[in-house]
Design a protein around this motif. Sequence first.
Motif, PDB file in Angstrom:
ATOM      1  N   ARG A 117       0.809  -1.221   0.000  1.00 52.10           N
ATOM      2  CA  ARG A 117       0.000   0.000   0.000  1.00 52.10           C
ATOM      3  C   ARG A 117       0.845   1.275   0.000  1.00 52.10           C
ATOM      4  NH1 ARG A 117      -5.316  -1.215   1.592  1.00 52.10           N
ATOM      5  NH2 ARG A 117      -5.796   0.772   0.559  1.00 52.10           N
ATOM      6  N   VAL A 118       2.170   1.127   0.195  1.00 51.25           N
ATOM      7  CA  VAL A 118       3.019   2.314   0.359  1.00 51.25           C
ATOM      8  C   VAL A 118       4.038   2.404  -0.764  1.00 51.25           C
ATOM      9  CG1 VAL A 118       4.606   3.536   1.874  1.00 51.25           C
ATOM     10  CG2 VAL A 118       2.715   2.215   2.861  1.00 51.25           C
ATOM     11  N   HIS A 119       3.999   3.513  -1.488  1.00 52.79           N
ATOM     12  CA  HIS A 119       4.924   3.740  -2.603  1.00 52.79           C
ATOM     13  C   HIS A 119       6.263   4.276  -2.103  1.00 52.79           C
ATOM     14  CE1 HIS A 119       6.535   4.777  -6.462  1.00 52.79           C
ATOM     15  NE2 HIS A 119       6.430   6.081  -6.267  1.00 52.79           N
ATOM     16  N   LYS A 120       6.227   5.361  -1.338  1.00 51.93           N
ATOM     17  CA  LYS A 120       7.428   5.922  -0.736  1.00 51.93           C
ATOM     18  C   LYS A 120       7.084   6.395   0.682  1.00 51.93           C
ATOM     19  CE  LYS A 120      10.017   7.364  -4.859  1.00 51.93           C
ATOM     20  NZ  LYS A 120      10.776   8.468  -5.521  1.00 51.93           N
ATOM     21  N   LEU A 121       8.122   6.490   1.511  1.00 52.46           N
ATOM     22  CA  LEU A 121       7.927   6.808   2.919  1.00 52.46           C
ATOM     23  C   LEU A 121       8.858   7.937   3.339  1.00 52.46           C
ATOM     24  CD1 LEU A 121       6.841   6.133   5.807  1.00 52.46           C
ATOM     25  CD2 LEU A 121       8.658   4.412   5.941  1.00 52.46           C
ATOM     26  N   VAL A 122       8.282   8.977   3.952  1.00 46.87           N
ATOM     27  CA  VAL A 122       9.059  10.084   4.498  1.00 46.87           C
ATOM     28  C   VAL A 122       8.834  10.125   6.009  1.00 46.87           C
ATOM     29  CG1 VAL A 122       9.468  12.569   4.524  1.00 46.87           C
ATOM     30  CG2 VAL A 122       8.847  11.428   2.381  1.00 46.87           C
ATOM     31  N   VAL A 123       9.910   9.980   6.769  1.00 48.40           N
ATOM     32  CA  VAL A 123       9.831  10.108   8.228  1.00 48.40           C
ATOM     33  C   VAL A 123      10.513  11.414   8.599  1.00 48.40           C
ATOM     34  CG1 VAL A 123       9.605   7.675   8.769  1.00 48.40           C
ATOM     35  CG2 VAL A 123      11.881   8.621   8.443  1.00 48.40           C
ATOM     36  N   SER A 124       9.726  12.356   9.098  1.00 51.41           N
ATOM     37  CA  SER A 124      10.219  13.689   9.407  1.00 51.41           C
ATOM     38  C   SER A 124      10.380  13.862  10.915  1.00 51.41           C
ATOM     39  CB  SER A 124       9.245  14.740   8.857  1.00 51.41           C
ATOM     40  OG  SER A 124       9.536  16.025   9.353  1.00 51.41           O
ATOM     41  N   CYS A 125      11.598  14.164  11.342  1.00 53.71           N
ATOM     42  CA  CYS A 125      11.867  14.388  12.770  1.00 53.71           C
ATOM     43  C   CYS A 125      11.248  13.275  13.611  1.00 53.71           C
ATOM     44  CB  CYS A 125      11.327  15.747  13.212  1.00 53.71           C
ATOM     45  SG  CYS A 125      12.036  17.145  12.306  1.00 53.71           S
ATOM     46  N   THR A 126      11.422  12.071  13.146  1.00 57.71           N
ATOM     47  CA  THR A 126      10.786  10.911  13.768  1.00 57.71           C
ATOM     48  C   THR A 126      11.740  10.234  14.742  1.00 57.71           C
ATOM     49  OG1 THR A 126       9.382  10.555  11.829  1.00 57.71           O
ATOM     50  CG2 THR A 126       9.707   8.674  13.307  1.00 57.71           C
ATOM     51  N   PRO A 127      11.295  10.001  15.971  1.00 60.24           N
ATOM     52  CA  PRO A 127      12.169   9.340  16.944  1.00 60.24           C
ATOM     53  C   PRO A 127      12.489   7.918  16.532  1.00 60.24           C
ATOM     54  CG  PRO A 127       9.929   9.447  17.778  1.00 60.24           C
ATOM     55  CD  PRO A 127       9.965  10.287  16.534  1.00 60.24           C
ATOM     56  N   PHE A 128      13.682   7.475  16.850  1.00 57.54           N
ATOM     57  CA  PHE A 128      14.089   6.098  16.582  1.00 57.54           C
ATOM     58  C   PHE A 128      13.765   5.299  17.838  1.00 57.54           C
ATOM     59  CE2 PHE A 128      16.771   2.465  15.839  1.00 57.54           C
ATOM     60  CZ  PHE A 128      16.756   2.318  14.461  1.00 57.54           C
ATOM     61  N   VAL A 129      12.684   4.526  17.785  1.00 57.68           N
ATOM     62  CA  VAL A 129      12.137   3.899  18.988  1.00 57.68           C
ATOM     63  C   VAL A 129      12.550   2.435  19.078  1.00 57.68           C
ATOM     64  CG1 VAL A 129      10.089   3.676  20.423  1.00 57.68           C
ATOM     65  CG2 VAL A 129      10.149   5.409  18.633  1.00 57.68           C
ATOM     66  N   ASP A 130      13.753   2.214  19.620  1.00 52.61           N
ATOM     67  CA  ASP A 130      14.193   0.858  19.928  1.00 52.61           C
ATOM     68  C   ASP A 130      14.369   0.779  21.442  1.00 52.61           C
ATOM     69  OD1 ASP A 130      16.413   2.426  20.308  1.00 52.61           O
ATOM     70  OD2 ASP A 130      17.737   1.259  19.022  1.00 52.61           O
TER      71      ASP A 130
END
Length: 263
Positions: A117-130
Motif C-alpha cells: 500500500r506504500v509507494h514511498k515513505l518520508v519520516v520527518s523528525c521521527t524518533p528512533f524507537v528501539d
Amino acid sequence: MRRAYADVPAGQIHYVEEGEGDPVLMLHQSPRSWTEFQYVVPLLGRTHRAIAMDTLGYGGSSPVPHTGEGPHQDSVEEYAAGVVMLLDALGIERASLVGHHTGGVIAVEVAAAHPERVHKLVVSCTPFVDAVGRTQRPDVDGAEVQEDGGHLTELWRVRQPYYPPGRPDLLEDFIVDALTAGPRRHEGHAAVARYAMETRLPELACPVLAVGAPGDVAYRDLPRWAEAVPGIRVAEIKGGMVPLPDGMPEEFTDTVRDFLEAA
C-alpha cells in the motif's frame, strides 16, 4: 482545500485534500491534527493529490474503538489501522506517506504491515524507537487540568523552547489541538514509547527519506536512521524546529517533493 469525513469501521476519520495526481497522505505528530500540514497541503497539491488526516483520537477523527473494561491504551498499530481504513474509504490502493514525529512512527507501521500500500515513505523528525529510544521519550503534553487554567501556561512553556521565536501562532495552533484531544493528549506519545520499531524496520520494502531539523528533539536520532535502514536517504532542513511542516512549509514541501519525484 476540501474538508471531509470518511466513514470507516472505527467511526469517522476527518481529512483535508487538494490537488490531483499521485496520492500523498500526511500524518501529524501528537497531539496535533491535520492543521500541522495546513500550509503544506496547497503547496504539495500543485503536483500531487495531497491529503492530511486526523489520526484516530485526535482532531476531528473518532477515538480508537475498544470494548474492554477500564481505560484503553492506544497503540501505534491501531493508529496505523486507521490510516489503512482511510485509504480504503478513499479508494486509494497505493500512496506515499509523510509522517512527522508520531506520524512518522505510524507511517513506519503502515509500510511494514502493508508494504503493497506504500509507494514511498518520508519520516520527518521521527524518533528512533528501539530499546534505547524507548527510555528517552520526553514527558510532554501531560499537564494536569487546573481550575485557574495554569495547565494552558504549562503546555505552552514546555513546548516553547522547541518553537521559533516570533511565531506565537504556531504555539496557539498546538494549544488548540492539545485542548481538543483533552485528557488523552499524551496518549500518542505513550503509544510511541510502547512501540517496538526495531522489529518493523526490516519489513520496509519502499524507498525511505529521513528528514531532520537541528532544532528538533529527534535530531539526535537522524544518524541512527541512516545506519538502520539500508538505502535510506537523509535530508536536513537548516533552521527547522519541532513545528517543521507548519514553520517552514516551503522548505519542507520542496524536500518532500524532490524525494517523491526522484527516480
